[in-house]
Scaffold this motif. Structure first.
Motif, short mmCIF file in Angstrom:
data_model
loop_
_atom_site.label_atom_id
_atom_site.label_comp_id
_atom_site.label_asym_id
_atom_site.label_seq_id
_atom_site.Cartn_x
_atom_site.Cartn_y
_atom_site.Cartn_z
N ILE A 1 -10.85 -36.11 7.98
CA ILE A 1 -12.04 -35.44 8.49
C ILE A 1 -13.25 -35.75 7.62
CG2 ILE A 1 -13.02 -33.24 9.22
CD1 ILE A 1 -10.46 -33.79 10.67
N SER A 2 -14.37 -36.06 8.26
CA SER A 2 -15.67 -36.10 7.58
C SER A 2 -16.44 -34.86 8.01
CB SER A 2 -16.45 -37.37 7.95
OG SER A 2 -15.85 -38.51 7.37
N LEU A 3 -17.12 -34.22 7.07
CA LEU A 3 -17.74 -32.93 7.34
C LEU A 3 -19.18 -32.89 6.84
CD1 LEU A 3 -17.54 -29.92 8.15
CD2 LEU A 3 -16.57 -29.47 5.89
N ILE A 4 -20.10 -32.48 7.73
CA ILE A 4 -21.50 -32.25 7.37
C ILE A 4 -21.85 -30.86 7.89
CG2 ILE A 4 -23.88 -33.04 7.62
CD1 ILE A 4 -22.80 -35.84 8.18
N ALA A 5 -22.01 -29.91 6.98
CA ALA A 5 -22.18 -28.53 7.44
C ALA A 5 -22.90 -27.68 6.38
CB ALA A 5 -20.81 -27.91 7.74
N THR A 6 -23.34 -26.50 6.82
CA THR A 6 -23.90 -25.53 5.88
C THR A 6 -22.76 -24.96 5.04
OG1 THR A 6 -23.64 -23.74 7.49
CG2 THR A 6 -25.75 -24.91 7.47
N LYS A 7 -23.08 -24.34 3.94
CA LYS A 7 -22.06 -23.82 3.04
C LYS A 7 -21.14 -22.82 3.72
CE LYS A 7 -21.40 -21.56 -1.43
NZ LYS A 7 -22.06 -20.96 -2.61
N GLN A 8 -21.73 -21.87 4.45
CA GLN A 8 -20.93 -20.84 5.12
C GLN A 8 -20.01 -21.44 6.17
OE1 GLN A 8 -23.22 -17.72 6.91
NE2 GLN A 8 -21.45 -16.57 7.61
N MET A 9 -20.54 -22.38 6.97
CA MET A 9 -19.74 -23.00 8.01
C MET A 9 -18.65 -23.89 7.40
SD MET A 9 -19.25 -23.12 11.26
CE MET A 9 -20.77 -22.49 11.98
N ALA A 10 -18.99 -24.58 6.32
CA ALA A 10 -18.02 -25.48 5.67
C ALA A 10 -16.80 -24.70 5.20
CB ALA A 10 -18.68 -26.21 4.51
N GLU A 11 -17.02 -23.50 4.67
CA GLU A 11 -15.91 -22.68 4.18
C GLU A 11 -14.98 -22.30 5.33
OE1 GLU A 11 -17.87 -19.45 2.29
OE2 GLU A 11 -18.37 -20.59 0.46
N GLN A 12 -15.55 -21.96 6.48
CA GLN A 12 -14.72 -21.58 7.62
C GLN A 12 -13.96 -22.79 8.18
OE1 GLN A 12 -16.15 -18.65 10.48
NE2 GLN A 12 -18.12 -18.62 9.39
N ILE A 13 -14.64 -23.94 8.21
CA ILE A 13 -14.00 -25.14 8.74
C ILE A 13 -12.83 -25.55 7.87
CG2 ILE A 13 -14.34 -27.62 9.16
CD1 ILE A 13 -17.23 -26.95 9.96
N LYS A 14 -12.99 -25.45 6.56
CA LYS A 14 -11.91 -25.84 5.64
C LYS A 14 -10.67 -24.97 5.83
CE LYS A 14 -14.78 -27.94 2.07
NZ LYS A 14 -15.29 -27.84 0.67
N LYS A 15 -10.88 -23.72 6.24
CA LYS A 15 -9.73 -22.86 6.54
C LYS A 15 -8.96 -23.42 7.74
CE LYS A 15 -11.79 -18.54 4.87
NZ LYS A 15 -12.26 -17.17 5.28
N ALA A 16 -9.71 -23.92 8.72
CA ALA A 16 -9.07 -24.48 9.91
C ALA A 16 -8.34 -25.78 9.58
CB ALA A 16 -10.13 -24.74 10.99
N LEU A 17 -8.80 -26.48 8.54
CA LEU A 17 -8.22 -27.77 8.19
C LEU A 17 -7.06 -27.65 7.22
CD1 LEU A 17 -11.48 -29.87 7.67
CD2 LEU A 17 -10.07 -29.68 9.72
N ALA A 18 -6.73 -26.44 6.81
CA ALA A 18 -5.67 -26.26 5.81
C ALA A 18 -4.39 -26.95 6.22
CB ALA A 18 -5.43 -24.77 5.60
N ASP A 19 -4.04 -26.86 7.50
CA ASP A 19 -2.81 -27.49 7.99
C ASP A 19 -3.09 -28.62 8.97
OD1 ASP A 19 -1.21 -25.60 6.60
OD2 ASP A 19 -1.57 -24.14 8.20
#
Length: 363
Positions: A3-21
């Motif tokens: 995954i490549s990610l370009i996001a705000t800090k708050q959104m990035a934190e939530q997205i990383k939770k989704a990417l855990a698995d």
């Protein structure tokens, strides 16, 4: 999944939770972008081989995101793009233009929504179609009335998956080393590359164990320094080539280049070499091993001499009429020391660049 990610800090934190698995982040930019840095960030993202690019529109203050995404699609046409557009409504001019680029994965729920779950569901679903994104598309594009000419680089890429075959005149010459070096070089260029083991003396399983490699993009593969490697599956050995048995997984992984480690050259492996897009034979430039080159190589394949100097190569060319390329000493196959050599050797199967004038915002 990469995954490549370009996001705000708050959104990035939530997205990383989704990417855990679901996958690994291989490129990340967190925070707002001004108009001058947008192109730089997207150019950097296009240099990384990823399966998915997730873009949060709240990172951008203006309309430059459209041309940036267009440039990214040119550079990475096979990367799935997911656009996060909190609180946006149909008729939004920017999203309309994004859909006009053929980007249909649009997530536009409210800002207070559970974005971790939303992104997870999108990643687990097939890419969206135009029918699903049609409500966003007004048919109008940003600056449609202004025909701004801009010079961009267009890459002419080889069609399909490019196969690179590597064999050797004897065991211990450096066939596996060279195969890994080639794949690592391709990965540094931003290509998705895999190495498949088809040698007589398998070592990839041991290598993965020593390097504590993680699972790769598809089942049966392991990620090592940015490339996926496929060890021989001894439990399922039925006399077939590992490459043939993995064709479905190779397609699933969407690899641009597949490097085959064929081991010591013999008649069956010679046939596999002829079937590759480009093939190399690894040999020793030592005088007492010249006979291996003379006996095994018929001039149809490029020869690589690891641990050799240019003088060594010139000497064997003068006395035996055999031409090849020296690969200087470098104990780490994943290092950059010989990149200039591989750039020349692989030139026939690398994307060629040409300049072309296009009209941004006009289709």
């Amino acid at each position: 999944m990469l995954i490549s990610l370009i996001a705000t800090k708050q959104m990035a934190e939530q997205i990383k939770k989704a990417l855990a698995d679901a996958g690994d982040v291989v490129f990340e930019h967190v925070g707002k972008l001004d108009s001058e840095s947008v192109k730089e960030i997207f150019y950097s993202a296009s240099r990384v081989s990823a399966d998915v690019l997730i873009v949060d529109l709240d990172v951008f203050s203006g309309k430059e995101i459209v041309s940036a995404l267009q440039g990214f699609r040119i550079a990475r046409p096979n990367t799935r793009i997911i656009v996060i557009a909190p609180d946006r409504k149909p008729g939004d001019e920017i999203i309309s233009s994004i859909v006009g680029l053929g980007i249909y994965d649009i997530a536009a729920e409210g800002k207070e929504s559970n974005w971790s779950e939303i992104i997870k569901n999108i990643l687990l679903s097939p890419p969206a179609t135009y029918a699903q994104a049609a409500r966003w598309h007004t048919g109008q594009l940003l600056n449609a009335s202004i025909q701004t000419k801009e010079r961009v680089i267009i890459e002419e890429r080889p069609a399909g998956i490019v196969t690179v075959a590597v064999s050797a005149t004897a065991h211990g010459i450096g066939c596996t080393y060279t195969a890994l070096s080639v794949a690592s070089f391709l990965s540094r260029l931003g290509h998705s590359a895999a190495v498949i083991e088809d040698s007589q003396k398998p070592v990839f399983s041991f290598l993965c164990s020593v390097l504590k490699a993680k699972e790769g993009k598809v089942e049966g593969s392991y990620t090592v320094h940015g490339i996926d490697i496929f060890p021989v599956d001894k439990s399922g050995d039925n006399g077939n080539w590992n490459y043939d048995m993995l064709l479905k997984k190779i397609k699933e992984g969407q690899y641009e280049y597949v490097v085959r480690d064929l081991g010591v050259l013999n008649s069956p492996r010679r046939r596999e070499m002829y079937g590759a897009d480009i093939a190399f034979v690894v040999a020793s430039a030592a005088k007492w091993r010249w006979h291996e080159v003379i006996e095994r190589i018929d001039g149809d394949f490029d020869i690589i001499f690891p641990l050799a100097s240019q003088n060594n190569v010139e000497e064997i060319s003068f006395y035996a009429g055999i031409k090849g390329t020296a690969l200087s000493y470098c104990p780490n196959p994943f290092a950059e020391e010989n990149d200039s050599v591989f750039l020349k050797l692989l030139a026939p199967v690398l994307p060629s660049r040409r300049k072309k004038r296009i009209l941004f915002g006009v289709f």
